[in-house]
Enzyme design. Sequence first.
Site, PDB file in Angstrom:
ATOM      1  N   ASN A 232      -2.184  -6.454  -4.224  1.00  0.00           N
ATOM      2  CA  ASN A 232      -2.558  -5.215  -4.905  1.00  0.00           C
ATOM      3  C   ASN A 232      -1.670  -4.081  -4.426  1.00  0.00           C
ATOM      4  O   ASN A 232      -0.805  -4.265  -3.548  1.00  0.00           O
ATOM      5  CB  ASN A 232      -4.047  -4.889  -4.724  1.00  0.00           C
ATOM      6  CG  ASN A 232      -4.438  -4.553  -3.295  1.00  0.00           C
ATOM      7  OD1 ASN A 232      -3.597  -4.429  -2.411  1.00  0.00           O
ATOM      8  ND2 ASN A 232      -5.726  -4.426  -3.053  1.00  0.00           N
ATOM      9  N   VAL A 294       2.072  -1.643  -0.835  1.00  0.00           N
ATOM     10  CA  VAL A 294       2.189  -2.862  -1.650  1.00  0.00           C
ATOM     11  C   VAL A 294       1.769  -4.041  -0.784  1.00  0.00           C
ATOM     12  O   VAL A 294       2.376  -4.310   0.254  1.00  0.00           O
ATOM     13  CB  VAL A 294       3.621  -3.069  -2.166  1.00  0.00           C
ATOM     14  CG1 VAL A 294       3.708  -4.347  -3.014  1.00  0.00           C
ATOM     15  CG2 VAL A 294       4.086  -1.859  -2.971  1.00  0.00           C
ATOM     16  N   GLU A 295       0.705  -4.742  -1.214  1.00  0.00           N
ATOM     17  CA  GLU A 295       0.179  -5.891  -0.482  1.00  0.00           C
ATOM     18  C   GLU A 295       0.715  -7.180  -1.115  1.00  0.00           C
ATOM     19  O   GLU A 295       0.253  -7.617  -2.165  1.00  0.00           O
ATOM     20  CB  GLU A 295      -1.352  -5.879  -0.533  1.00  0.00           C
ATOM     21  CG  GLU A 295      -1.996  -4.750   0.233  1.00  0.00           C
ATOM     22  CD  GLU A 295      -2.288  -5.116   1.688  1.00  0.00           C
ATOM     23  OE1 GLU A 295      -1.985  -6.268   2.080  1.00  0.00           O
ATOM     24  OE2 GLU A 295      -2.799  -4.252   2.415  1.00  0.00           O
ATOM     25  N   VAL A 296       1.705  -7.773  -0.462  1.00  0.00           N
ATOM     26  CA  VAL A 296       2.304  -9.013  -0.947  1.00  0.00           C
ATOM     27  C   VAL A 296       1.356 -10.171  -0.650  1.00  0.00           C
ATOM     28  O   VAL A 296       0.899 -10.331   0.485  1.00  0.00           O
ATOM     29  CB  VAL A 296       3.655  -9.266  -0.264  1.00  0.00           C
ATOM     30  CG1 VAL A 296       4.258 -10.590  -0.721  1.00  0.00           C
ATOM     31  CG2 VAL A 296       4.617  -8.112  -0.536  1.00  0.00           C
TER      32      VAL A 296
END
Length: 467
Positions: A232, A294-296
Amino acid sequence: MRASSALSKSRHAAVALCTGLALTTGVLAAPAQAAQPAQPAAPATSPEAAQTPALPSGRTQYRTLADYQSDMAALAGRRPDLVKQVTLPHRTSEGRAVTGVEITDDVQQQDGKPVLLITGMHHGNEWASGEVTMEFGHDLVANHGRDKRITRLLDQVRVLLVPIVNVDGFVRNTRRTATNVDMNRNYGFGWSPNEPFPGSAPWSEPETRNVRDTISSRQVTTYLTMHTCLSNMLYPPLQLKAGLPQDIDAFRSFADAMGTQNGYYHTTSAEDYETAGEVIDWSYYATRGLGVTVEVCTTPMGLPRTFESLVPDQYWGVGPNAGKGNRGAFLVAMEQAADRAAHSTITGHAPKGAVLTISKDFDMWTNPVPQPDGTSRPVSFPNRLTSTMRADERGGHFVWDVNPSVRPIPPYQADGVHGNRTGFLQESWTLTCARPDGKVLQTLKLKVDRGKSVEANLHECRKLFHR
């Protein structure tokens, strides 16, 4: 990493999830600081992964610290016109340097280009966040002069990549710093001692001060802080009581454009779960540049977390996002950084070789903090934004891409928290024009809003420069 709202609104549950990343990726050993880290035990885990292209660097396993350092040195050595190594101003608590690379056309010039900053590993065990950041550097260098979009953007934007901002945590394979502080709870704006591992005071950690000083000394119009593992993207506010930021529509539009590439959903940080003292909150209210977490993570979320599913798959995209992924999101961020409707410009004519500097000083505040006398009140801290360019164009004309001087009124104030602010502080940049030896010849005050341009009348500097 942060907890998704579907899991819990509790910050403690989120920290437990984040601290457990190395366990959830348990098939992987920690990146050893020897020559070779351990290989993932599992192969690619989805049909899409079999079609995922090789990474720009060709790597098939996680990097060690030495690998990151070697990669950055190799890029700068291969293209010194395009890549410059940088060392952030503060060593870590254990004395390690924090390094990155700047990438742009004529990289050695002090030009007025806007800056896209991408940082990895605020949390030292979130390895994929550093990997995708480093891969983008390889990608830009390999495709400059070959890919029209990348070539155009590198003429317009300076990209600064710092793959590991928490170097001690990476070496130790832990979320926190060597002093047991979560550096993404240690930023001064809205800092609270009630957060898990926030540090002894705002800005107590050299790692946090590194990111602050990097942003404060450059016109970072766009910032991505890379984490794992929730697929997300998050933007201010961090706390519901703060209310939405003044530029919420711009945040949503930017994150939505990135989401068409990587497939991640976006929301405010507070709606995911509430925290305090994170970098995206301070960077926005201090500079008005748009900062996004930014959550990879694997897509879909249920896939096993291997090197293949977290790095190549997420860099290039899988399923409906194949061929886009976080690479595509990074390119969207470059476009965002270059968009003059999203920041400001200063124009004018200056003597060739003149050094132009803009600066601004102001105070910001934490959340209310308990005091020795039993009261609770916010603590103030100073901010100084300053950056420099040289007027080297023939004829002296310059265009300087800058963040607006007009700044959003922040929710954290000297007398407490005032949410749902809608107004802006009508502040000005102080611009100086100087000779290369540092002699200031003229000083101006320039007020400029988002999407606007202001002309600097440097007649006095031009008159005195060659005397």
